[in-house]
Design an enzyme around this catalytic site. Structure first.
Site, PDB file in Angstrom:
ATOM      1  N   PHE A 109       0.818  -1.002   0.078  1.00 22.35           N
ATOM      2  CA  PHE A 109      -0.012  -0.129  -0.068  1.00 22.35           C
ATOM      3  C   PHE A 109       0.752   1.215  -0.035  1.00 22.35           C
ATOM      4  O   PHE A 109       0.196   2.373  -0.181  1.00 22.35           O
ATOM      5  CB  PHE A 109      -1.030   0.071   1.187  1.00 22.35           C
ATOM      6  CG  PHE A 109      -0.299   0.542   2.384  1.00 22.35           C
ATOM      7  CD1 PHE A 109       0.118  -0.470   3.298  1.00 22.35           C
ATOM      8  CD2 PHE A 109      -0.554   1.931   2.944  1.00 22.35           C
ATOM      9  CE1 PHE A 109       0.780   0.055   4.488  1.00 22.35           C
ATOM     10  CE2 PHE A 109       0.160   2.611   3.993  1.00 22.35           C
ATOM     11  CZ  PHE A 109       0.827   1.540   4.810  1.00 22.35           C
ATOM     12  N   LYS A 110       2.060   1.071   0.289  1.00 22.92           N
ATOM     13  CA  LYS A 110       2.964   2.242   0.151  1.00 22.92           C
ATOM     14  C   LYS A 110       3.138   3.032  -1.209  1.00 22.92           C
ATOM     15  O   LYS A 110       3.185   4.112  -1.214  1.00 22.92           O
ATOM     16  CB  LYS A 110       4.475   1.887   0.606  1.00 22.92           C
ATOM     17  CG  LYS A 110       4.737   1.066   1.866  1.00 22.92           C
ATOM     18  CD  LYS A 110       4.576   1.939   3.043  1.00 22.92           C
ATOM     19  CE  LYS A 110       5.174   1.057   4.120  1.00 22.92           C
ATOM     20  NZ  LYS A 110       4.621   0.048   4.880  1.00 22.92           N
ATOM     21  N   ASP A 111       2.541   2.334  -2.205  1.00 25.82           N
ATOM     22  CA  ASP A 111       2.629   2.970  -3.530  1.00 25.82           C
ATOM     23  C   ASP A 111       1.400   4.169  -3.567  1.00 25.82           C
ATOM     24  O   ASP A 111       1.835   5.168  -4.261  1.00 25.82           O
ATOM     25  CB  ASP A 111       2.049   2.087  -4.617  1.00 25.82           C
ATOM     26  CG  ASP A 111       3.241   1.058  -4.827  1.00 25.82           C
ATOM     27  OD1 ASP A 111       4.636   1.416  -4.896  1.00 25.82           O
ATOM     28  OD2 ASP A 111       2.951  -0.295  -5.027  1.00 25.82           O
ATOM     29  N   LEU A 114       3.056   7.113  -2.039  1.00 24.66           N
ATOM     30  CA  LEU A 114       4.418   7.496  -2.721  1.00 24.66           C
ATOM     31  C   LEU A 114       4.618   7.652  -3.959  1.00 24.66           C
ATOM     32  O   LEU A 114       5.440   8.477  -4.599  1.00 24.66           O
ATOM     33  CB  LEU A 114       5.810   6.467  -2.223  1.00 24.66           C
ATOM     34  CG  LEU A 114       6.041   6.357  -0.867  1.00 24.66           C
ATOM     35  CD1 LEU A 114       6.745   5.027  -0.464  1.00 24.66           C
ATOM     36  CD2 LEU A 114       7.077   7.607  -0.700  1.00 24.66           C
TER      37      LEU A 114
END
Ligand code: PLP
Length: 458
Positions: A109-111, A114
């Site tokens: 989920f960092k995408d 970011l």
């Protein structure tokens, strides 16, 4: 919208300055000076928007220094790279809703944050004619997502330190197979904590930091939290009727993801309770159950992206819990530093418990949930999501529950194979990078050597 520090010692600054500052200069975290409130009529209007349209509506409440057309473009480009047009599909399995927030380029989920931050940085740097050198430490997911967010951008270099041999093979490929010249992977002979320590020490050298225009991408950056607020609204609209109170279960490490949910609730999203799921690194569970926020050693688990002790974003939550009493936050953070822990009074713990409930899930339970859920539904959970689903199933009869699914199972195939006896299906984006050439530099666990490498390559 202006931004202020949880420690109260920074003059209010604009959104763009808050994004560039990252950590507040007084050591605190930046938060919006006001909480934008949404009414029932607003919710009705937002309900049927596409994900990028919804993101624009939410994000623009927090930014008044980017032209609307530019902001729309930044957001559209950030979510176009996801592998499904819905961006975040919400599925119902076994009586609970699962919001798949992992469809970005690196399948965690960092995408979501970011990709947005990468485009935002590029826009601000172009406008200001500046250069940024990002430095970060990773146990796997943040590094790969940060690299995917800024690769190939002209005015940004990125240096990511990872512990050699201690990230998963998929994570290593995602970081090191990127051919762009602005990407530098440093494989450190040491642990994740060693990498983190080096990065913190470099940031503490303010001369070096200024001289080389260093910037950070960890979840202390407000833009990351902001991008994450959006999917709470999106998932709510997919799972609930307007006004209906529901629960969100959030696999948590640094308190970043769940803080975004808390903020969505402050804005008016009808969240009955947030359920914080952790693995055996249970400092946040101890905080919620007993007011005991005492640091312990980190243990390695099946859900490595939650193997964290110090949850930096908790400071933002405490700021709102204590009604913006910045002096109190200063005292608490001083206690944490001196005594390696904080003990909270019972009355405060009760208040926390009204908002957040928690479960700490063991390794064996993680494997068990992946197996049982697969047997019952045919759906494969990743080990982080499994911690959440374990917690979400407890009260599913009483409360409508959305579990955030934070990674694709193919990112952590070993645990999944243990649980269900076969490999999870690989998405295209993981198949595509198999066998590519790896670009990384092995480097000693030594601050000066890392600094020298950065100075030589900026
Ligand atoms: C980073 C991460 C988490 C934890 O998120 P926080 O914002 O640190 O609480 C959970 N699951 C996965 C897969 C992650 O990459």
């Amino acid at each position: 919208m202006k931004y202020v520090s949880t420690r109260g010692r920074v003059e209010p600054i604009s959104f763009k300055d808050a994004v560039m500052m990252g950590l507040a200069e007084d050591g605190g975290l930046l938060v919006p000076a006001e909480v934008p409130k949404l009414t029932g009529a607003d919710m009705e209007r937002l309900r049927n928007l596409s994900y990028p349209e919804l993101a624009y509506e939410i994000v623009s409440l927090f930014t008044d220094d980017i032209e609307p057309e530019k902001l729309r473009d930044i957001i559209n480009r950030s979510y176009k790279v996801f592998d499904t047009e819905e961006v975040i599909p919400v599925v119902k399995k076994n009586g609970i809703y699962i919001a798949e927030i992992f469809h970005g380029p690196t399948y965690a989920f960092k995408d979501i944050a970011l990709q947005f931050l990468g485009n935002l940085f590029e826009h601000i740097l172009q406008e200001r004619d500046q250069q940024l050198n990002i430095i970060g430490a990773t146990s796997g997911d943040t590094g790969s997502a940060a690299i995917a967010g800024v690769r190939g951008r002209k005015n940004i270099n990125i240096f990511i330190l990872h512990p050699e041999g201690r990230v998963s093979p998929v994570q290593e490929m995602q970081m090191t197979s990127v051919p762009d010249e602005n990407v530098f992977n440093l494989a450190v002979e040491g642990t994740f904590d060693d990498c983190q320590y080096i990065v913190k020490s470099i940031f503490a050298d303010l001369d070096f930091k200024r001289q080389h225009s260093l910037g950070a991408v960890n979840s202390i950056n407000w833009a990351r939290v902001l991008a994450q607020i959006v999917y709470y609204f999106h998932a709510y609209f997919r799972a609930a009727e307007n006004g209906e109170k529901i629960r969100f279960v959030v696999p948590t490490g640094n308190f970043g993801n769940i803080f975004a949910g808390y903020f969505a609730k402050l804005m008016g999203l009808p969240i009955e309770k947030l359920i914080l799921a952790t693995n055996e690194n249970n400092i946040l569970s101890r905080f919620i159950m007993a007011g005991d926020y005492t640091l312990q050693d980190v243990v390695a688990t099946h859900s490595p992206s939650m193997d964290i002790q110090l949850a930096s974003n908790l400071e933002r939550y405490l700021y709102f819990l204590y009604e913006k009493d910045t002096e109190r936050i200063n005292r608490l953070m001083e206690t944490l530093k001196q005594e390696k822990g904080i003990k909270f009074p019972e009355a405060d713990v009760k208040k926390v418990q009204e908002e957040i409930d928690t479960y700490s899930v063991t390794n064996d339970e993680t494997v068990g949930v992946i197996r049982d859920f697969y047997n019952e539904t045919g759906y494969v959970l990743d080990p982080h999501t499994a911690c959440g689903v374990k917690a979400g199933l407890v009260h599913k009869e009483e409360f409508k529950t959305v579990c955030l699914s934070t990674a694709h199972p193919a990112k952590f195939p070993d645990v999944v194979r243990d649980a269900i006896g076969e490999d999870p299906d690989k998405p295209e984006g993981i198949k595509r990078i198999e066998g590519l050439e790896k670009r990384k530099v092995s480097i000693d666990n030594d601050i000066e050597k890392v600094k020298a490498y950065i100075a030589d390559n900026v």
